[in-house]
Design a protein around this motif. Structure first.
Motif, PDB file in Angstrom:
ATOM      1  N   SER A  94     -71.319 -29.793  29.336  1.00  0.00           N
ATOM      2  CA  SER A  94     -71.959 -29.043  28.250  1.00  0.00           C
ATOM      3  C   SER A  94     -71.564 -29.592  26.884  1.00  0.00           C
ATOM      4  O   SER A  94     -72.384 -29.588  25.960  1.00  0.00           O
ATOM      5  CB  SER A  94     -71.618 -27.559  28.343  1.00  0.00           C
ATOM      6  OG  SER A  94     -70.229 -27.346  28.166  1.00  0.00           O
ATOM      7  N   PHE A  95     -70.333 -30.071  26.736  1.00  0.00           N
ATOM      8  CA  PHE A  95     -69.922 -30.663  25.456  1.00  0.00           C
ATOM      9  C   PHE A  95     -70.704 -31.943  25.195  1.00  0.00           C
ATOM     10  O   PHE A  95     -71.169 -32.175  24.085  1.00  0.00           O
ATOM     11  CB  PHE A  95     -68.414 -30.944  25.433  1.00  0.00           C
ATOM     12  CG  PHE A  95     -67.956 -31.537  24.138  1.00  0.00           C
ATOM     13  CD1 PHE A  95     -67.801 -30.742  23.016  1.00  0.00           C
ATOM     14  CD2 PHE A  95     -67.702 -32.891  24.033  1.00  0.00           C
ATOM     15  CE1 PHE A  95     -67.401 -31.290  21.800  1.00  0.00           C
ATOM     16  CE2 PHE A  95     -67.301 -33.450  22.827  1.00  0.00           C
ATOM     17  CZ  PHE A  95     -67.152 -32.652  21.711  1.00  0.00           C
ATOM     18  N   VAL A  96     -70.850 -32.760  26.225  1.00  0.00           N
ATOM     19  CA  VAL A  96     -71.597 -34.017  26.074  1.00  0.00           C
ATOM     20  C   VAL A  96     -73.047 -33.724  25.697  1.00  0.00           C
ATOM     21  O   VAL A  96     -73.591 -34.313  24.766  1.00  0.00           O
ATOM     22  CB  VAL A  96     -71.515 -34.873  27.360  1.00  0.00           C
ATOM     23  CG1 VAL A  96     -72.473 -36.057  27.291  1.00  0.00           C
ATOM     24  CG2 VAL A  96     -70.091 -35.346  27.592  1.00  0.00           C
ATOM     25  N   SER A  97     -73.676 -32.796  26.420  1.00  0.00           N
ATOM     26  CA  SER A  97     -75.107 -32.552  26.195  1.00  0.00           C
ATOM     27  C   SER A  97     -75.394 -31.715  24.945  1.00  0.00           C
ATOM     28  O   SER A  97     -76.448 -31.878  24.329  1.00  0.00           O
ATOM     29  CB  SER A  97     -75.725 -31.890  27.422  1.00  0.00           C
ATOM     30  OG  SER A  97     -75.147 -30.624  27.638  1.00  0.00           O
ATOM     31  N   ASP A  98     -74.471 -30.839  24.549  1.00  0.00           N
ATOM     32  CA  ASP A  98     -74.739 -29.949  23.415  1.00  0.00           C
ATOM     33  C   ASP A  98     -74.163 -30.441  22.089  1.00  0.00           C
ATOM     34  O   ASP A  98     -74.665 -30.061  21.029  1.00  0.00           O
ATOM     35  CB  ASP A  98     -74.178 -28.551  23.687  1.00  0.00           C
ATOM     36  CG  ASP A  98     -74.843 -27.873  24.863  1.00  0.00           C
ATOM     37  OD1 ASP A  98     -75.946 -28.295  25.267  1.00  0.00           O
ATOM     38  OD2 ASP A  98     -74.249 -26.908  25.400  1.00  0.00           O
ATOM     39  N   THR A  99     -73.131 -31.267  22.131  1.00  0.00           N
ATOM     40  CA  THR A  99     -72.473 -31.683  20.901  1.00  0.00           C
ATOM     41  C   THR A  99     -72.402 -33.200  20.757  1.00  0.00           C
ATOM     42  O   THR A  99     -72.972 -33.767  19.832  1.00  0.00           O
ATOM     43  CB  THR A  99     -71.049 -31.092  20.815  1.00  0.00           C
ATOM     44  OG1 THR A  99     -71.129 -29.673  20.896  1.00  0.00           O
ATOM     45  CG2 THR A  99     -70.364 -31.485  19.515  1.00  0.00           C
TER      46      THR A  99
END
Length: 139
Positions: A94-99
């Protein structure tokens, strides 16, 4: 775009992804970056770390992506025998895809615009006034 305009745009992009909502928060970018790092640390406790592979076509994009990873405390790497165009990173999905990835894309786009304008200006001023691509002809 001047270098100062580029720097300002990069600061605004960073503020957007670091959750800054007011001008005061944008000026306190260090605190905003700490919030993102804290959120990432919380994600690593609740989410599984996923190894993600990225392919970057040139060294400038690899350097930008690696610097952005390091900014958030992530270690970019590649395995032996992987192409130099490959960058690996272990982080919550989620960090990779959202930020991480969206911020990288926005910074890359801003740098592309700046570098294209600078290249055109230098070629026009120092090599030849016509900076257009080669014309296409039928065979």
């Amino acid at each position: 775009m001047t270098e100062e305009q580029l720097r300002d745009r990069l600061r605004k992009i960073s503020a957007l992804f670091e959750g800054a909502t007011t001008d005061g928060e944008r000026s306190a970018a260090g605190a905003a970056l700490d919030r993102v790092k804290q959120a990432l640390a919380a994600m690593t406790r609740t989410e599984r770390m996923v190894e993600t592979q990225f392919t970057m076509p040139d060294r400038w994009q690899r350097r930008l992506f690696a610097a952005l990873c390091r900014r958030y405390g992530l270690e970019p790497f590649r395995y032996k025998r992987q192409r130099h165009t490959t960058v690996m990173v272990r982080a919550p999905k989620s960090f990779v895809s959202d930020t991480l990835w969206p911020e990288y894309l926005q910074i890359k786009d801003a740098l592309d615009i700046y570098l294209n304008e600078a290249t055109d200006r230098i070629i026009r001023e120092e090599v030849y006034g016509d900076v257009n691509d080669a014309k296409e002809r039928s065979a």
